[in-house]
Design a protein around this motif. Structure first.
Motif, PDB file in Angstrom:
ATOM      1  N   THR A   1       0.905  -1.029   0.232  1.00 56.40           N
ATOM      2  CA  THR A   1      -0.150  -0.196  -0.087  1.00 56.40           C
ATOM      3  C   THR A   1       1.022   1.037   0.072  1.00 56.40           C
ATOM      4  O   THR A   1       2.544   1.147   0.294  1.00 56.40           O
ATOM      5  CB  THR A   1      -0.598   0.021   0.921  1.00 56.40           C
ATOM      6  N   GLU A   2       0.391   2.467  -0.223  1.00 58.24           N
ATOM      7  CA  GLU A   2       1.003   3.426  -0.398  1.00 58.24           C
ATOM      8  C   GLU A   2       1.258   3.782   0.934  1.00 58.24           C
ATOM      9  O   GLU A   2       2.838   4.356   0.874  1.00 58.24           O
ATOM     10  CB  GLU A   2       0.242   4.884  -0.644  1.00 58.24           C
ATOM     11  N   PHE A   3       1.068   3.660   2.021  1.00 55.91           N
ATOM     12  CA  PHE A   3       1.239   3.702   3.243  1.00 55.91           C
ATOM     13  C   PHE A   3       2.700   3.041   3.865  1.00 55.91           C
ATOM     14  O   PHE A   3       3.315   3.265   4.497  1.00 55.91           O
ATOM     15  CB  PHE A   3       0.419   3.687   4.997  1.00 55.91           C
ATOM     16  N   GLU A   4       2.622   1.901   3.165  1.00 50.91           N
ATOM     17  CA  GLU A   4       3.795   0.948   3.427  1.00 50.91           C
ATOM     18  C   GLU A   4       4.846   1.464   2.619  1.00 50.91           C
ATOM     19  O   GLU A   4       6.363   1.630   3.022  1.00 50.91           O
ATOM     20  CB  GLU A   4       3.790  -0.453   2.725  1.00 50.91           C
ATOM     21  N   CYS A   5       5.075   1.497   1.518  1.00 50.17           N
ATOM     22  CA  CYS A   5       5.761   2.253   0.953  1.00 50.17           C
ATOM     23  C   CYS A   5       5.374   3.110  -0.498  1.00 50.17           C
ATOM     24  O   CYS A   5       4.374   3.084  -1.170  1.00 50.17           O
ATOM     25  CB  CYS A   5       5.962   1.143  -0.006  1.00 50.17           C
ATOM     26  N   LYS A   6       5.901   4.021  -0.306  1.00 46.34           N
ATOM     27  CA  LYS A   6       5.610   5.156  -1.170  1.00 46.34           C
ATOM     28  C   LYS A   6       5.519   5.283  -2.564  1.00 46.34           C
ATOM     29  O   LYS A   6       6.692   4.762  -2.920  1.00 46.34           O
ATOM     30  CB  LYS A   6       6.276   6.375  -0.408  1.00 46.34           C
ATOM     31  N   SER A   7       4.804   5.819  -2.798  1.00 40.91           N
ATOM     32  CA  SER A   7       4.982   5.630  -4.316  1.00 40.91           C
ATOM     33  C   SER A   7       6.059   6.106  -5.229  1.00 40.91           C
ATOM     34  O   SER A   7       6.651   7.335  -4.872  1.00 40.91           O
ATOM     35  CB  SER A   7       4.031   6.113  -5.193  1.00 40.91           C
ATOM     36  N   GLU A   8       6.887   5.287  -6.339  1.00 39.60           N
ATOM     37  CA  GLU A   8       7.760   5.856  -7.008  1.00 39.60           C
ATOM     38  C   GLU A   8       7.098   5.589  -8.492  1.00 39.60           C
ATOM     39  O   GLU A   8       7.468   4.158  -9.235  1.00 39.60           O
ATOM     40  CB  GLU A   8       9.406   5.706  -7.296  1.00 39.60           C
ATOM     41  N   PRO A   9       6.940   5.985  -9.173  1.00 35.72           N
ATOM     42  CA  PRO A   9       5.802   5.882 -10.014  1.00 35.72           C
ATOM     43  C   PRO A   9       7.396   5.038 -11.415  1.00 35.72           C
ATOM     44  O   PRO A   9       6.388   3.822 -11.967  1.00 35.72           O
ATOM     45  CB  PRO A   9       5.397   6.554 -10.645  1.00 35.72           C
ATOM     46  N   ALA A  10       8.057   5.480 -11.737  1.00 34.20           N
ATOM     47  CA  ALA A  10       8.647   4.711 -12.430  1.00 34.20           C
ATOM     48  C   ALA A  10       9.496   3.822 -12.061  1.00 34.20           C
ATOM     49  O   ALA A  10       9.633   2.167 -13.070  1.00 34.20           O
ATOM     50  CB  ALA A  10      10.366   5.932 -12.703  1.00 34.20           C
TER      51      ALA A  10
ATOM     52  N   VAL B   1       2.667 -17.396  -7.416  1.00 38.88           N
ATOM     53  CA  VAL B   1       3.749 -16.729  -7.507  1.00 38.88           C
ATOM     54  C   VAL B   1       3.181 -15.290  -7.468  1.00 38.88           C
ATOM     55  O   VAL B   1       2.167 -14.974  -8.248  1.00 38.88           O
ATOM     56  CB  VAL B   1       4.692 -17.094  -8.517  1.00 38.88           C
ATOM     57  N   GLY B   2       3.916 -14.565  -6.993  1.00 40.92           N
ATOM     58  CA  GLY B   2       3.604 -12.481  -7.009  1.00 40.92           C
ATOM     59  C   GLY B   2       3.941 -11.474  -6.468  1.00 40.92           C
ATOM     60  O   GLY B   2       5.451 -13.024  -5.990  1.00 40.92           O
ATOM     61  N   PRO B   3       4.233 -10.282  -6.706  1.00 40.78           N
ATOM     62  CA  PRO B   3       5.154 -10.017  -5.904  1.00 40.78           C
ATOM     63  C   PRO B   3       5.612 -10.470  -4.438  1.00 40.78           C
ATOM     64  O   PRO B   3       5.068 -10.116  -4.047  1.00 40.78           O
ATOM     65  CB  PRO B   3       4.745  -8.253  -6.268  1.00 40.78           C
ATOM     66  N   ALA B   4       6.803 -10.297  -4.182  1.00 42.28           N
ATOM     67  CA  ALA B   4       7.545  -9.947  -3.282  1.00 42.28           C
ATOM     68  C   ALA B   4       6.810  -8.867  -2.249  1.00 42.28           C
ATOM     69  O   ALA B   4       7.125  -9.511  -0.579  1.00 42.28           O
ATOM     70  CB  ALA B   4       9.266 -10.190  -2.784  1.00 42.28           C
ATOM     71  N   GLU B   5       7.347  -7.994  -2.538  1.00 38.30           N
ATOM     72  CA  GLU B   5       6.845  -7.185  -2.002  1.00 38.30           C
ATOM     73  C   GLU B   5       5.360  -6.661  -2.093  1.00 38.30           C
ATOM     74  O   GLU B   5       4.235  -5.568  -3.100  1.00 38.30           O
ATOM     75  CB  GLU B   5       7.785  -5.876  -2.933  1.00 38.30           C
ATOM     76  N   GLY B   6       4.170  -7.155  -1.354  1.00 37.14           N
ATOM     77  CA  GLY B   6       3.511  -7.593  -1.213  1.00 37.14           C
ATOM     78  C   GLY B   6       2.416  -8.050  -0.166  1.00 37.14           C
ATOM     79  O   GLY B   6       3.483  -8.288   0.786  1.00 37.14           O
ATOM     80  N   SER B   7       1.313  -8.559  -0.615  1.00 36.76           N
ATOM     81  CA  SER B   7       0.631  -9.496  -0.376  1.00 36.76           C
ATOM     82  C   SER B   7       1.244 -10.788   0.281  1.00 36.76           C
ATOM     83  O   SER B   7       0.328 -11.582   1.507  1.00 36.76           O
ATOM     84  CB  SER B   7      -1.046  -9.042  -0.455  1.00 36.76           C
ATOM     85  N   LEU B   8       1.421 -11.453  -0.193  1.00 40.75           N
ATOM     86  CA  LEU B   8       1.752 -12.735  -0.293  1.00 40.75           C
ATOM     87  C   LEU B   8       2.563 -13.209   1.230  1.00 40.75           C
ATOM     88  O   LEU B   8       2.330 -14.030   1.554  1.00 40.75           O
ATOM     89  CB  LEU B   8       2.784 -13.384  -1.199  1.00 40.75           C
TER      90      LEU B   8
END
Length: 517
Positions: free
Chosen positions: A305-314, A451-458
């Protein structure tokens, strides 16, 4: 002897030196077996690497005295000459996270990053420490971590502790960015097993041990281009490890190769608690895609989420593009493949507006932390309340402006024992994590790996279910060089499937890149 360096250059003898940033434990073991290298050489080289770089990286809380380590290495070299090889880690240096208890004879504290535990003396080695020493591994140091395995204050910076300071990514120069979110993209090494990952990436040792409650192996390993697995809960002994909760805690390996990971699993796992493959976990390192039935998650629906990880669009666009490219490759490699499989939302873990996992951790922490304290001597504290008061009394160092909170500890202290409430929370977590979560998705699509992003909900689902989860190193962000990864989860006791997947991945995707120290 082959010289050891962190850079690849030819020696005056014409031999190519071993690069500590690249060399795996398997590589080093082969050099030791050939007589081109000794464990004494290795210990000296690893300690020199720590001395050269840790003033900046802060991956270490303590290291054993050089003289003591040399004595251990000499003994193991002598055993090797007598053909007494204890394991595939015989004579190999290793780091362990500083929440893993070691007796004073190893000349290192066990602090979990808290000043309150400095000088405390465990009565016993952690069970996994005894296993590693019996296998001939050389524990050269205790790695830094997010204090108390990130179970202290909300939104504290990953990789920070009062004892160890702020850990820095080996891949990103310029220092930690204090205005970032606690797992932001910029320079954050991830946590809580930050030092275990940084140290291996920086060549301090070829392998390390970290621990995870929810994400604490997967995130830092993914951000250091390392392989890890959080095993099925309870199959790796947790005795002697500063806990968060036995429901979700597990130690696990961090390595640059799948061979090393499997060899460590063969040492760490208690065979009474699970079915180890004939030939050990190393037998799963086949590089074969056959039998892997893979489902993948939409990266837009399973990221932080945005709270956990500040957005870096690129950065986020690059991670998504590379994730989808990997999925496309998996489609042609796996025995079967399903993209964008459905998985219940992690928001379903909430009860009355709060995560049932967070509540479960709180109910378990006080009891289990105080049980740990009963097995140490010369401790400044003897209860959770003592720890909270110690932090208040030493607020300048334990509650500094950049990490001022201990609200997680205070919440755990305030929770009264309520067995009925605990049972409801546990049943809900297991239902969402297992029955309505991973199990339902596996059954619906006839898959054995998700399989999914390591930086997420899994990692939340792995924690709630108690199922194993592993990293698949993927790429490096253009804007700062930081690695990123995918994560893969399997059913309980299916570590061999994850190790097979990792070995197939290792053989099919580009080789990892070392940091430019």
């Amino acid at each position: 002897m082959i010289p050891i360096t962190e850079t690849m250059a030819s020696s005056s003898t014409g031999q190519t030196p071993l690069n500590l940033l690249i060399a795996t434990a398997g590589d080093l073991q082969r050099e030791l077996s050939s007589g081109k290298l000794t464990s004494v050489d290795l210990v000296n080289a690893c300690l020199d690497q720590i001395d050269q770089h840790d003033g900046y990286l802060h991956a270490m809380i303590s290291k054993a005295p050089r003289t003591s380590l040399i004595e251990q290495a000499q003994k193991l070299d002598k055993e090797r000459k007598s053909n007494e090889i204890r394991s595939k880690l015989h004579g190999i240096p290793i780091l362990i996270k500083d929440n893993i208890a070691t007796l004073p004879e190893l000349h290192m504290d066990t602090t979990a990053g808290s000043l309150a535990l400095v000088g405390s003396k465990p009565k016993h080695h952690a069970t996994i420490v005894t296993r590693l020493l019996d296998a001939g591994a050389i524990i050269i140091g205790k790695a830094s971590l997010s204090e108390l395995s990130f179970y202290k204050g909300s939104a504290s910076n990953c990789g920070w502790s009062a004892v160890g300071g702020q850990g820095q990514s080996a891949y990103v120069r310029g220092g930690f960015r204090p205005d970032d979110t606690f797992v932001g993209h910029s320079k954050n090494p991830g946590g809580s097993s930050s030092g275990s990952a940084i140290g291996v990436a920086a060549g301090y040792a070829p392998i390390s041990i970290g621990t995870e409650t929810s994400g604490s192996l997967i995130l830092p390993a993914g951000r250091a281009a390392l392989y890890t697995v959080k095993p099925t809960i309870s199959i790796v002994p947790q005795e002697g490890i500063v806990p968060v909760t036995a429901l979700c805690d597990s130690a696990g390996p961090m390595t640059k190769s799948v061979e090393d990971l499997a060899n460590l699993m063969d040492i760490l796992v208690n065979p009474v608690k699970t079915k180890i493959p004939t030939g050990g976990y190393i037998s799963a390192v086949t590089a074969a895609w056959e039998g892997l039935r893979i489902g993948t998650l939409d990266p837009d629906k399973s990221k932080f989420t945005e709270f956990e990880c500040k957005s870096e669009p690129a950065a986020e666009m690059q991670m998504k593009t590379e994730t989808l490219s990997a999925y496309a490759k998996l489609r042609h490699l796996a025995t079967s493949f399903h993209e964008n499989v459905s998985l219940i939302s992690d928001s379903e873990f909430e009860i009355e507006g709060e995560s049932c996992l967070r509540l479960l951790f709180g109910y378990g922490f006080k009891r289990e932390f105080e049980a740990y304290l009963e097995h140490i001597e010369d401790s400044k504290i003897h209860s959770l309340e003592d720890l909270i008061q110690f932090n208040k009394d030493n607020a300048e160092t334990e509650l500094p402006p950049q990490n001022p909170r201990q609200d997680i500890l205070e919440r755990a202290s305030s929770l009264e024992d309520d067995p009925d409430r605990y049972r409801v929370l546990l049943e809900h977590a297991r239902s969402i994590g297992r029955d309505r979560g991973i199990d339902e998705t596996f059954k619906k699509y006839d898959i054995n790996v998700l399989v999914g992003p390591a930086e997420g909900s899994l990692t939340k689902f792995a924690a709630a279910a108690g199922y194993p989860i592993a990293t698949l190193p993927l790429g490096y962000l253009d804007f700062n060089g930081r690695p990123h990864a995918l994560a893969a989860i399997a059913a309980a006791h299916q570590e061999p499937i994850l190790i097979q997947l990792q070995s197939a991945w290792e053989g099919s995707f580009p080789a990892r890149k070392p940091p430019l120290l």
